[in-house]
Design an enzyme around this catalytic site. Structure first.
Site, mmCIF file in Angstrom:
data_model
loop_
_atom_site.group_PDB
_atom_site.id
_atom_site.type_symbol
_atom_site.label_atom_id
_atom_site.label_comp_id
_atom_site.label_asym_id
_atom_site.label_seq_id
_atom_site.Cartn_x
_atom_site.Cartn_y
_atom_site.Cartn_z
ATOM 1 N N ASN A 1 42.054 56.661 -35.162
ATOM 2 C CA ASN A 1 41.629 56.286 -36.507
ATOM 3 C C ASN A 1 41.808 54.774 -36.681
ATOM 4 O OD1 ASN A 1 41.535 55.709 -39.256
ATOM 5 N ND2 ASN A 1 42.666 57.534 -39.876
ATOM 6 N N CYS B 1 40.636 53.455 -45.671
ATOM 7 C CA CYS B 1 39.668 53.999 -44.711
ATOM 8 C C CYS B 1 38.285 54.204 -45.321
ATOM 9 C CB CYS B 1 40.191 55.304 -44.113
ATOM 10 S SG CYS B 1 41.733 55.077 -43.209
ATOM 11 N N HIS C 1 34.099 58.812 -41.275
ATOM 12 C CA HIS C 1 35.304 58.084 -40.894
ATOM 13 C C HIS C 1 36.027 58.903 -39.830
ATOM 14 C CE1 HIS C 1 39.137 56.267 -40.804
ATOM 15 N NE2 HIS C 1 39.734 57.200 -41.519
HETATM 16 N N1 COA Z 1 53.628 65.822 -31.780
HETATM 17 C C1 COA Z 1 54.214 67.030 -31.716
HETATM 18 N N2 COA Z 1 54.511 67.753 -32.804
HETATM 19 C C2 COA Z 1 54.194 67.220 -34.011
HETATM 20 C C3 COA Z 1 53.608 65.956 -34.134
HETATM 21 C C4 COA Z 1 53.333 65.251 -32.960
HETATM 22 N N3 COA Z 1 52.759 64.045 -32.979
HETATM 23 N N4 COA Z 1 53.428 65.697 -35.445
HETATM 24 C C5 COA Z 1 53.886 66.747 -36.124
HETATM 25 N N5 COA Z 1 54.353 67.677 -35.254
HETATM 26 C C6 COA Z 1 54.916 68.992 -35.536
HETATM 27 C C7 COA Z 1 55.463 69.116 -36.939
HETATM 28 O O1 COA Z 1 56.791 68.635 -37.012
HETATM 29 C C8 COA Z 1 55.367 70.586 -37.166
HETATM 30 O O2 COA Z 1 56.461 71.215 -36.536
HETATM 31 P P1 COA Z 1 57.205 72.460 -37.226
HETATM 32 O O3 COA Z 1 56.162 73.534 -37.330
HETATM 33 O O4 COA Z 1 58.299 72.753 -36.256
HETATM 34 O O5 COA Z 1 57.682 71.963 -38.541
HETATM 35 C C9 COA Z 1 54.121 71.013 -36.394
HETATM 36 O O6 COA Z 1 53.875 69.955 -35.461
HETATM 37 C C10 COA Z 1 52.905 71.201 -37.273
HETATM 38 O O7 COA Z 1 52.810 70.088 -38.137
HETATM 39 P P2 COA Z 1 51.674 69.985 -39.207
HETATM 40 O O8 COA Z 1 51.882 68.749 -40.029
HETATM 41 O O9 COA Z 1 51.540 71.294 -39.927
HETATM 42 O O10 COA Z 1 50.404 69.817 -38.255
HETATM 43 P P3 COA Z 1 48.878 69.789 -38.651
HETATM 44 O O11 COA Z 1 48.168 70.861 -37.950
HETATM 45 O O12 COA Z 1 48.693 69.674 -40.144
HETATM 46 O O13 COA Z 1 48.418 68.423 -37.988
HETATM 47 C C11 COA Z 1 47.894 66.183 -38.635
HETATM 48 C C12 COA Z 1 48.980 67.214 -38.433
HETATM 49 C C13 COA Z 1 48.525 64.886 -39.141
HETATM 50 C C14 COA Z 1 47.198 65.930 -37.317
HETATM 51 C C15 COA Z 1 46.861 66.721 -39.670
HETATM 52 O O14 COA Z 1 47.532 67.212 -40.804
HETATM 53 C C16 COA Z 1 45.882 65.683 -40.093
HETATM 54 O O15 COA Z 1 45.109 65.184 -39.308
HETATM 55 N N6 COA Z 1 45.849 65.331 -41.387
HETATM 56 C C17 COA Z 1 44.983 64.301 -41.856
HETATM 57 C C18 COA Z 1 45.606 62.976 -41.556
HETATM 58 C C19 COA Z 1 44.623 61.853 -41.643
HETATM 59 O O16 COA Z 1 43.506 61.972 -41.219
HETATM 60 N N7 COA Z 1 45.077 60.720 -42.189
HETATM 61 C C20 COA Z 1 44.318 59.557 -42.292
HETATM 62 C C21 COA Z 1 43.271 59.720 -43.319
HETATM 63 S S1 COA Z 1 42.372 58.269 -43.487
#
Ligand code: COA
Length: 334
Positions: free
Chosen positions: A288, A117, A258
């Site tokens: 993304n 990315c 990004h």
């Molecule tokens: N729909 C519903 N629930 C979801 C889910 C989805 N698509 N994905 C994860 N969950 C759940 C998890 O299982 C977790 O449940 P639990 O509390 O029962 O265990 C809960 O939601 C919270 O998950 P968590 O991973 O803590 O959420 P978050 O607030 O960190 O959001 C992302 C997750 C991926 C959106 C976030 O971490 C993020 O954007 N990270 C950066 C990723 C990124 O940009 N990657 C590319 C970089 S180039």
């Protein structure tokens, strides 16, 4: 230290192309256990575009490139360098040469560059070095990815985030330098946070001679680690690039990050004290799109008349590697 040694550089054209096929959050919630509400509040994404099965990366990249070349007012045979930033080439040997052929850019040397990315930002700096050195005059940089090929569509933690697309810019040498400063970084110790890794099983050829035969595994990500990394490292690298450009945050007209997650965009802007109206975002429409996200957002803002010639843009990419980087530039010639 201002990074102006050598010839001046301007970005004179932009273009973009996205697939027509869209997948909404609502539709996605019929495939995996998720909801429009969860995806929208956690990421800002409402839908993503997906390349239809016969659509190739080259199919997306070529119209984006043509639009950028047309805006720059160049003939395609004026292009002497093509860099394709991608992690998802149609051919593992590289797809830049196919783009060169389809464009008819007969005078251009073409190669792929992989920095996930961050690919567009790394490509911008790479292209600029050739121009600064006087080796080439007119470079075409394309950021394009079809991550939908490599997403596990049963993994709700990753599949909701990604979409497909292509964006391009033309860089040219000029008397007045518009590429003001940059900073690039890598940290392989955190590689496991975000991978699309090859995995092979031993296949014996003869006696002790064996090879690893397999394929690439779907995208695997530690979302929270990547989130923390982005929110900490991106403001730092923008500040470093600003320092190199002898500019400060007050000079920034547009923050062009990004497009990974609206919460990351907001947090970075907040840390830098950049008001929300200066933050470019099209996450809601495309998700993304990896190396394509910065040039697509740039092209849209230019064509909407938001970005005006001379505006100062702080662009930053971040992602797998881990890699991250920022470039400070002023849009357009003149
Ligand atoms: N729909 C519903 N629930 C979801 C889910 C989805 N698509 N994905 C994860 N969950 C759940 C998890 O299982 C977790 O449940 P639990 O509390 O029962 O265990 C809960 O939601 C919270 O998950 P968590 O991973 O803590 O959420 P978050 O607030 O960190 O959001 C992302 C997750 C991926 C959106 C976030 O971490 C993020 O954007 N990270 C950066 C990723 C990124 O940009 N990657 C590319 C970089 S180039």
């Amino acid at each position: 230290m201002v990074q102006h040694a050598g010839r001046g550089i301007v970005i004179t054209g932009s273009g973009s192309a996205v697939p027509t096929m869209a997948l909404s959050n609502q539709e996605l919630s019929q495939i995996v256990d998720t909801s429009d509400e969860w995806i929208t509040t956690r990421t800002g994404i409402r839908q993503r575009r997906l390349a239809a099965p016969p659509q190739s990366l080259v199919d997306l990249a070529v119209p984006a490139a043509e639009a950028a070349i047309a805006m720059a007012g160049l003939a395609v045979t004026d292009v002497d360098l093509i860099i394709l930033a991608t992690s998802t080439p149609d051919d593992l040997f590289g797809s830049a040469s196919m783009i060169q052929a389809r464009l008819g850019a007969t005078q251009a040397v073409a190669f792929d560059l992989t920095a996930a990315c961050s690919g567009f930002i790394f490509g911008l700096v790479t292209g600029a070095q050739y121009l600064r050195a006087g080796t080439y005059q007119n470079a075409l940089l394309i950021g394009a990815d079809i991550l939908s090929r490599w997403v596990d569509w049963g993994d709700r933690r990753t599949c909701v985030l990604f979409g497909d697309g292509a964006g391009a810019v033309v860089l040219q040498t000029a008397d007045r330098d518009r590429l003001l400063g940059f900073e690039l970084r890598s940290d392989g110790t955190q590689n496991a946070c975000l991978t699309l890794a090859y995995q092979g099983d031993p296949q014996s050829l003869t006696g002790p001679v064996a090879v690893a035969k397999g394929t690439y595994q779907p995208i695997a990500m530690n979302g929270q680690e990547v989130y923390r990394f982005a929110v900490k490292r991106v403001p730092e690298v923008i500040e470093k690039a600003l320092y190199r450009a002898a500019r400060s945050v007050e000079h920034i007209d547009w923050l062009l990050l990004h497009q990974a997650n609206q919460r990351i965009l907001d947090a970075v802007a907040q840390r830098l004290k950049i008001p929300a109206e200066k933050v470019l975002s099209n996450l809601a429409q495309y998700g993304n799109t990896s190396a394509a996200s910065i040039p697509i957002a740039l092209d849209e803002a230019v064509r909407q008349g938001k970005i005006q010639p001379g505006d100062t843009i702080a662009a930053a990419g971040f992602g797998a590697g881990l890699t991250w980087g920022a470039v400070i530039f002023q849009w357009g010639p003149g």
